[in-house]
Enzyme design. Sequence first.
Site, PDB file in Angstrom:
ATOM      1  N   GLU A   1       2.298  11.051  -2.192  1.00  0.00           N
ATOM      2  CA  GLU A   1       2.354  10.881  -3.652  1.00  0.00           C
ATOM      3  C   GLU A   1       0.941  11.098  -4.168  1.00  0.00           C
ATOM      4  OE1 GLU A   1       4.761   7.537  -4.930  1.00  0.00           O
ATOM      5  OE2 GLU A   1       3.373   7.244  -6.591  1.00  0.00           O
TER       6      GLU A   1
ATOM      7  N   GLU B   1       5.450   2.527  -0.570  1.00  0.00           N
ATOM      8  CA  GLU B   1       4.503   1.469  -0.895  1.00  0.00           C
ATOM      9  C   GLU B   1       5.120   0.091  -0.692  1.00  0.00           C
ATOM     10  OE1 GLU B   1       2.898   2.220  -4.808  1.00  0.00           O
ATOM     11  OE2 GLU B   1       1.973   4.087  -4.156  1.00  0.00           O
TER      12      GLU B   1
HETATM   13  C1  GAL Z   1       2.936   4.714  -7.272  1.00  0.00           C
HETATM   14  C2  GAL Z   1       4.423   4.410  -7.061  1.00  0.00           C
HETATM   15  C3  GAL Z   1       5.286   5.206  -8.012  1.00  0.00           C
HETATM   16  C4  GAL Z   1       4.743   5.087  -9.390  1.00  0.00           C
HETATM   17  C5  GAL Z   1       3.325   5.609  -9.408  1.00  0.00           C
HETATM   18  C6  GAL Z   1       2.688   5.644 -10.769  1.00  0.00           C
HETATM   19  O1  GAL Z   1       2.139   3.762  -6.748  1.00  0.00           O
HETATM   20  O2  GAL Z   1       4.796   4.718  -5.754  1.00  0.00           O
HETATM   21  O3  GAL Z   1       6.599   4.732  -7.955  1.00  0.00           O
HETATM   22  O4  GAL Z   1       4.788   3.763  -9.760  1.00  0.00           O
HETATM   23  O5  GAL Z   1       2.556   4.781  -8.593  1.00  0.00           O
HETATM   24  O6  GAL Z   1       1.364   6.088 -10.672  1.00  0.00           O
END
Ligand code: GAL
Length: 831
Positions: free
Chosen positions: A509, A433
């Site tokens: 993710e 991100e």
């Molecule tokens: C994502 C990020 C992670 C964590 C997660 C929590 O956007 O890449 O590191 O912050 O959100 O939902």
Amino acid sequence: MKKSFLFALSWCCLLSILSAQVRTEFLLEKGWKFARTDNPQSYSPGFNDSKWQSVVVPHDWAIYGPFSSKNDMQKVAITQDGQKEAMEHAGRTGGLPFVGVGWYRINFKVPEFTKGKKAAILFDGAMSNPEVFLNGKKVGHWAYGYNSFYLDITPYLNEAGNNLLAVRLENKEESSRWYPGAGLYRNVHVIITDDAHIPVWGTQLTTPKITSDFAKINLKTKVVRPADTKAENFRLVTDIKDVDNRIVATNETNLSKYDGDLFEQNIIVPQPKLWDIETPYLYKAVSKLYEGSTLKDEYTTTFGIRSIEIIPDKGFFLNGKKIKFRGVCMHHDLGPLGAATNEAALRHQVSMLKEMGSNAIRTSHNMPSPELIKVCDEMGMMVMAESFDEWKAPKCKNGYNLLFDEWAEKDLVNLVHHYRNNPSVVMWSIGNEVPQQGVAGGAKMARFLQDICHREDPTRPVTQGMNKPKADIGNNFAAIMDIAGINYHTGIYPEAYEKLPQQLILGCETASTVSSRGVYKFPVEPKIMQKYDDHQSSSYDVEYCDWSNLPEDDYIQHDDRSYCIGEFVWTGFDYLGEPTPYYEDWPNHSSLFGIIDLASLPKDRYYLYRSHWNPTKETLHILPHWNWKGREGEVTPVFVYTNYPSAELFINGKSQGKRTKDLSVTIDNSNDDASMKELKRQKRYRLMWMDTKYEPGTVKVVAYDKDGKAVAEKEIRTAGAPHHIELTADRTLLTADGKDLSYITVKVVDKDGNLCPDVNQLVKFKVSGAGIYRAGANGDPISMDLFHLPQMTLFNGMLTAIVQTKDKAGNITLEASAKGLKTGVITLQSK
Ligand code: GAL
């Protein structure tokens, strides 16, 4: 002096010294002195450190607390979470004292280091900005706390007598989005070789051709040799050994002056045994370097024979078999152990994940420890090895953005060199991100980093986690990656598939569902960014974040879209820091995202994933608990997570009806607000009785197979008065190496052994015999209990105590006592 040398070495290292002729490697573990003061003289051999604390490395100086909202209080707006105005994020990095300077010093002797020898020091990671001094002179430094690096210490090391190594570390405030740990939290190796030798990470092994008859191994080995030697005098003999140490192939190659000091060997292994998730078979390439007839070095490369392939439109293939990633993202902290690496703790984590059916770990958002990669190699867990959470543009004021220009290439090269021979590593990730998405020049930077990975390792695909899919698809940012890794935003998958050239989508993710073990909220309905007075989230698994979703929203994508190659759930285990959605709600200081809590106890969600990811093993899990004094007659839904297609529920013997997983639910017919609200997608994967009413007694579930045959049943019941403490160890037979761990689940139960889910009292521990009390955790994201003290408050009737072996064999007894309860005792064996 002699004493301190012996202290610095573990028994196994001593053994390796005794047996190795040409190469000596040992860890600097015991005998360190440590201080949180920043005296500039600390590097000097004459400095008096007698008042400093004695510590063993790996050591995380911050995990011992105390917790405070003032530790790294960040007054910022987290823009990627949609925040527009700065707010006080108290527990964002765990509320632990990692900011500031720490010094470490150790005395050691190296009798093997005689005239003409070479010496290197290898840090597996040092948090952060390590500056290394040997015998009063500065040897070098590194910046990024997560990376492994090595320095040539030949000019600084004393041939005879004592050596004084000093390391200064400094962590800046606002440098992280989670708990980074502090200090020498990974191992420090000293490596002594001959003048001619194979350098650190000096081999590159690939398996270009694999059939059932043979595998072709290509091994490239660097040699470093004195200028006055001749290339033609060098020879490399490599034996390939199987797990039983039998030589299965050998190759001898001479160096020529045209080789640029790089041996290249092609070796045929007959009837290779493949490295796979179920059978993680490992070979060793043992290479002996000769100058004339003199043995100069011996170097071992552990490897696996396996193929990976990414086929557009078809998917990811391991050894020719299509596999979807059932992955989890993992931060590096080990809960109550902090960032201090420990192989037994990692093995414990990986076995729980494997049992759940997970097949991959994403080392979000940084370089893993070598122990994790070793464990994944040995246990058959695939790894996406990630490098950065930031490039040149900041997410945190003092984050990697300050280092990017000078260090990014060096950092990436070290990551790839370190792990490119490890079969578990199947993919590199260059970022997460990063704010460069959608910005002019972003794609060029991505290309720059991906090219480095390709140059150093042409065999693995490269991805990154992208969370601005519209922009990423629109400006080539996603198009240039080997694998398009999308964070969340499952709704964009079809468009991404259509517009991007890769013809595959990875859920890099996913989910970010939030829950607290043993906490249930009513009424049961989906909620976004929901906060409660008790600072917890509901374990009915219906709560998530603005940008995220429930587990089934990902299952359905990867089940029904053939171009989806699987997911990496945020996160496998809870971690220290990032207490979303309780951003400014101290004392929240650890995450709620984990499938498993900070005490490594499975939340209900564990069984949901297990039922889906490990379908051949029986899962039959009932939630919530059934102790709801005061809710008599009120609607108290019951969910069952199971791999069976249907089940019938009975409360006190009365049938509540049968539920069957609804396979008519599709992505398209469940893609609207009304469906989300009525948990339509969940009906395909969970069995839910939404109208059941609470009455004390028993809840029983009978599961049916696809032919309607009753095949399994499970019952939970209302617990009576708390009676005794029950202790269950994950392992009762341990290794007497001073490092091995047993995770002991501590449960308060009634006289019949039923969990008492509302007991939250203090438990005190005593360890006797051949072990020590290492740490404990209860999984409560607001607990202020210090992890290392031998006492801890229960969270919903449970907690975990971790016992560590001494380096002397014997029995270890753990005793757990609490007011009004019968004491629990368990005995372990350490050999
Ligand atoms: C994502 C990020 C992670 C964590 C997660 C929590 O956007 O890449 O590191 O912050 O959100 O939902």
